[in-house]
Design an enzyme around this catalytic site. Structure first.
Site, PDB file in Angstrom:
ATOM      1  N   LYS A  22       0.760  -1.080   0.153  1.00  0.00           N
ATOM      2  CA  LYS A  22       0.057   0.130  -0.155  1.00  0.00           C
ATOM      3  C   LYS A  22       0.975   1.310   0.162  1.00  0.00           C
ATOM      4  CE  LYS A  22      -1.655   1.678   4.008  1.00  0.00           C
ATOM      5  NZ  LYS A  22      -1.355   3.089   4.132  1.00  0.00           N
ATOM      6  N   ASN A  23       1.911   1.296   1.165  1.00  0.00           N
ATOM      7  CA  ASN A  23       2.599   2.567   1.221  1.00  0.00           C
ATOM      8  C   ASN A  23       3.449   2.793  -0.149  1.00  0.00           C
ATOM      9  OD1 ASN A  23       1.447   2.855   3.638  1.00  0.00           O
ATOM     10  ND2 ASN A  23       3.363   2.506   4.777  1.00  0.00           N
ATOM     11  N   CYS A 118      -3.886  12.995  12.627  1.00  0.00           N
ATOM     12  CA  CYS A 118      -4.627  11.820  12.388  1.00  0.00           C
ATOM     13  C   CYS A 118      -4.485  11.166  13.760  1.00  0.00           C
ATOM     14  CB  CYS A 118      -4.122  10.844  11.357  1.00  0.00           C
ATOM     15  SG  CYS A 118      -2.539  10.288  11.783  1.00  0.00           S
ATOM     16  N   ARG A 123       1.336  14.715  13.086  1.00  0.00           N
ATOM     17  CA  ARG A 123       1.810  14.431  11.680  1.00  0.00           C
ATOM     18  C   ARG A 123       1.838  15.650  10.736  1.00  0.00           C
ATOM     19  NH1 ARG A 123      -0.398   8.903   9.713  1.00  0.00           N
ATOM     20  NH2 ARG A 123       1.508   8.492   8.572  1.00  0.00           N
ATOM     21  N   ASP A 310       5.007   0.312  12.199  1.00  0.00           N
ATOM     22  CA  ASP A 310       3.861  -0.041  11.437  1.00  0.00           C
ATOM     23  C   ASP A 310       3.621  -1.388  11.821  1.00  0.00           C
ATOM     24  OD1 ASP A 310       3.107   2.104  10.417  1.00  0.00           O
ATOM     25  OD2 ASP A 310       3.548   1.825   8.273  1.00  0.00           O
TER      26      ASP A 310
HETATM   27  C1  UD1 Z   1       4.838   6.815   6.314  1.00  0.00           C
HETATM   28  C2  UD1 Z   1       3.835   5.570   6.129  1.00  0.00           C
HETATM   29  C3  UD1 Z   1       3.456   5.147   7.476  1.00  0.00           C
HETATM   30  C4  UD1 Z   1       4.544   4.631   8.543  1.00  0.00           C
HETATM   31  C5  UD1 Z   1       5.478   5.668   8.461  1.00  0.00           C
HETATM   32  C6  UD1 Z   1       6.875   5.769   9.313  1.00  0.00           C
HETATM   33  C7  UD1 Z   1       3.022   5.953   4.051  1.00  0.00           C
HETATM   34  C8  UD1 Z   1       1.546   6.301   3.362  1.00  0.00           C
HETATM   35  N1  UD1 Z   1       2.799   5.744   5.226  1.00  0.00           N
HETATM   36  O1  UD1 Z   1       3.988   7.869   6.829  1.00  0.00           O
HETATM   37  O2  UD1 Z   1       2.567   4.134   7.385  1.00  0.00           O
HETATM   38  O3  UD1 Z   1       4.082   4.549   9.830  1.00  0.00           O
HETATM   39  O4  UD1 Z   1       6.045   6.207   7.180  1.00  0.00           O
HETATM   40  O5  UD1 Z   1       7.277   4.582   8.819  1.00  0.00           O
HETATM   41  O6  UD1 Z   1       3.806   5.679   3.327  1.00  0.00           O
HETATM   42  N2  UD1 Z   1       6.910  14.440  10.382  1.00  0.00           N
HETATM   43  C9  UD1 Z   1       6.964  15.556  10.760  1.00  0.00           C
HETATM   44  N3  UD1 Z   1       7.114  16.597   9.800  1.00  0.00           N
HETATM   45  C10 UD1 Z   1       6.950  16.288   8.464  1.00  0.00           C
HETATM   46  C11 UD1 Z   1       6.939  14.904   8.049  1.00  0.00           C
HETATM   47  C12 UD1 Z   1       6.661  14.062   9.190  1.00  0.00           C
HETATM   48  O7  UD1 Z   1       7.283  16.173  12.048  1.00  0.00           O
HETATM   49  O8  UD1 Z   1       6.984  17.283   7.428  1.00  0.00           O
HETATM   50  C13 UD1 Z   1       6.996  13.518  11.655  1.00  0.00           C
HETATM   51  C14 UD1 Z   1       5.638  12.674  11.905  1.00  0.00           C
HETATM   52  O9  UD1 Z   1       4.773  13.326  12.625  1.00  0.00           O
HETATM   53  C15 UD1 Z   1       6.280  11.471  12.475  1.00  0.00           C
HETATM   54  C16 UD1 Z   1       7.718  11.311  11.927  1.00  0.00           C
HETATM   55  O10 UD1 Z   1       7.901  12.332  11.461  1.00  0.00           O
HETATM   56  O11 UD1 Z   1       6.248  11.532  14.065  1.00  0.00           O
HETATM   57  C17 UD1 Z   1       7.810  10.301  10.673  1.00  0.00           C
HETATM   58  O12 UD1 Z   1       6.964  10.326   9.994  1.00  0.00           O
HETATM   59  P1  UD1 Z   1       6.957   9.891   8.316  1.00  0.00           P
HETATM   60  O13 UD1 Z   1       8.146   9.118   8.084  1.00  0.00           O
HETATM   61  O14 UD1 Z   1       6.944  11.432   7.369  1.00  0.00           O
HETATM   62  O15 UD1 Z   1       5.824   9.200   7.923  1.00  0.00           O
HETATM   63  P2  UD1 Z   1       4.635   9.341   6.881  1.00  0.00           P
HETATM   64  O16 UD1 Z   1       5.419   9.441   5.682  1.00  0.00           O
HETATM   65  O17 UD1 Z   1       3.501  10.221   7.114  1.00  0.00           O
END
Ligand code: UD1
Length: 424
Positions: A22-23, A118, A123, A310
């Site tokens: 999915k991701n 969420c 996030r 995850d």
């Molecule tokens: C993706 C995955 C999700 C997985 C996560 C971590 C998808 C669709 N989802 O989510 O299933 O749990 O990676 O492996 O691929 N953050 C910030 N600022 C930002 C971006 C992120 O503060 O601009 C923080 C987030 O709140 C979180 C951390 O960084 O605490 C990691 O998030 P991130 O790696 O970006 O996760 P996603 O890409 O949202």
């Protein structure tokens, strides 16, 4: 609302095919916006989330050919009729935000709603915006929308991420493919889905190297072409079924599994005393547990190649029936223990203290009605229900449908007693 009724206590025996990730699929789909030629994705998982993104893409003018239940999806973004992704669509699924960079790179402008928080945490998207701004985009945040412009195109830049973000790395990579000059991403995420996206973009004519390492280099090109790409197998789905087999006991072989991407979990399961036979060349993982006790171990979630966040909820379900005490530390998201009180309803002994959950193993879980709170949390309740004695009803399973393709069918095929109950 539909629910799942699980009668626990049956061992799992058989084979489970692993679906496309999915991701990975969600970011690969966004890549279609970078080219006027068709992008064909095979091994596509049929999930609420991927279907939802296909609708968003269609609303932007992308021709989507993806018959129901089919694992091949053809996306043709020859003409975009809109570069606006509205709140209602982005709010429902955070990964929708990733359409911003590709539209901006191709059209020079795009307006996309902020995704909002969420259940598992705030996030934010500040790192995504920092990367696009670094490439010369002019960004304004107004009334919950990001309005982005780069009239003369994006420019290659050096982007140093203050911490690792999967989404921001992928977003920056997508946008940088059409930038003028070289972009270097430092402290990039190393998740396998990033290498999958780079492979697809490279077959579309992009020039990306280092994907899957902490430094990714993207040499911008004038335009990208169409391509065909197979979505990588879902390591989270595979890891989930591996833990289901370990919890319920039995002998299960996962076919088409991304063995190399699951090193941290395989290692953890072996340390718990589970018999794991992983064959990378055959893409199979065989999980066996017949009568032997599970040993409690501690885990810490980390960016890849560490233990994935995850799989944390599923691992907690497993540890709730292990011998001894397990300390589970969640380092990626700030609010990702919502499954703990639900697992406790099944008799698990879990105390949450800040970033840590202390799980004291019990000899037997007992079925109860529980409620799914997010995607991975809901499947942890399914695992616990399979191992529990008696009947477990998992409510609010729309979360499961977002990320697990044919879950009941795959588990029933191995002898689980699990049925979907239609809600009103
Ligand atoms: C993706 C995955 C999700 C997985 C996560 C971590 C998808 C669709 N989802 O989510 O299933 O749990 O990676 O492996 O691929 N953050 C910030 N600022 C930002 C971006 C992120 O503060 O601009 C923080 C987030 O709140 C979180 C951390 O960084 O605490 C990691 O998030 P991130 O790696 O970006 O996760 P996603 O890409 O949202």
């Amino acid at each position: 609302m539909d629910s799942l009724k699980i009668t626990g206590g049956h061992k799992l025996n058989g084979t489970i095919p692993v679906s496309g990730a999915k991701n990975s699929a969600l970011k690969l789909m966004a890549a279609c916006l970078l080219t006027r030629e068709p992008l064909t994705l095979t091994n596509m998982p049929n999930l609420a989330d991927t279907r939802f993104l296909s609708q968003l893409l269609a609303s932007l003018g992308v021709e989507v050919y993806w018959p129901k239940g089919d694992s091949e999806c053809r996306l043709n973004a020859a003409e975009l009729t809109s570069t606006i992704a509205p709140y209602d669509q982005v709010r429902k699924m955070r990964a929708s935000f990733n359409v911003l960079g590709p539209m901006l790179a191709r059209e020079g402008h795009a307006t996309v709603s902020l995704p909002g928080g969420c259940a598992i945490g705030a996030r934010p998207v500040d790192l995504h915006l920092q990367a696009l701004e670094g490439m010369g985009a002019d960004l304004k945040v107004e009334a919950g929308y990001v309005k982005a412009a780069a009239i003369h195109g994006l420019k290659g830049a050096k982007i140093v991420f203050p911490f690792v973000s999967v989404g921001a790395t992928e977003h920056a990579m997508l946008a940088a493919t059409l930038a003028n000059g070289e972009t270097v991403l430092e402290n990039a995420a190393r998740e396998p889905e990033i290498a999958d996206l780079a492979d697809c973009l490279n077959s579309m004519g992009a020039r990306i190297s280092g994907a899957g390492t902490a430094t990714v280099r993207i040499e911008g090109v004038e335009s990208l072409s169409g391509a065909q790409h197979a979505v990588m197998p879902d390591r989270i789905e595979a890891g989930t079924y591996a833990m289901a087999a370990a919890a319920a006991g039995g002998d299960v072989t996962l076919n088409g599994a991304p063995v190399a991407a699951l090193g941290a979990l395989i290692d953890a399961l072996k340390r718990c005393g589970v018999d794991v036979d992983a064959d990378e060349s055959a893409a199979t993982i065989r999980i066996q547990r017949n009568g032997s006790a599970l040993k409690a171990i501690n885990i810490d979630t980390q960016p890849h190649p560490g233990f994935p966040t995850d799989l944390q909820a599923q691992f907690m379900a497993l540890m709730s029936i292990a011998d001894g005490t397990s300390v589970i530390r969640e380092n990626i998201f700030e609010n990702r223990f919502m499954h703990a009180p639900e697992l406790s309803r099944l008799g698990a002994n879990i105390q949450v203290r800040g970033k840590e959950a202390i799980v004291q193993g019990v000899s037997q879980l007992r079925g109860a009605p529980v409620m799914a709170t997010d995607l991975r949390a809901s499947v942890s309740l399914v695992i616990a229900g399979l191992a529990a004695e008696g009947e477990t009803q998992v409510n609010r399973i729309y979360h499961l449908d977002r990320g697990f393709e044919r879950l009941e069918e795959k588990l029933t095929g191995c002898g689980a007693n699990i049925v979907r109950v239609d809600g009103d």
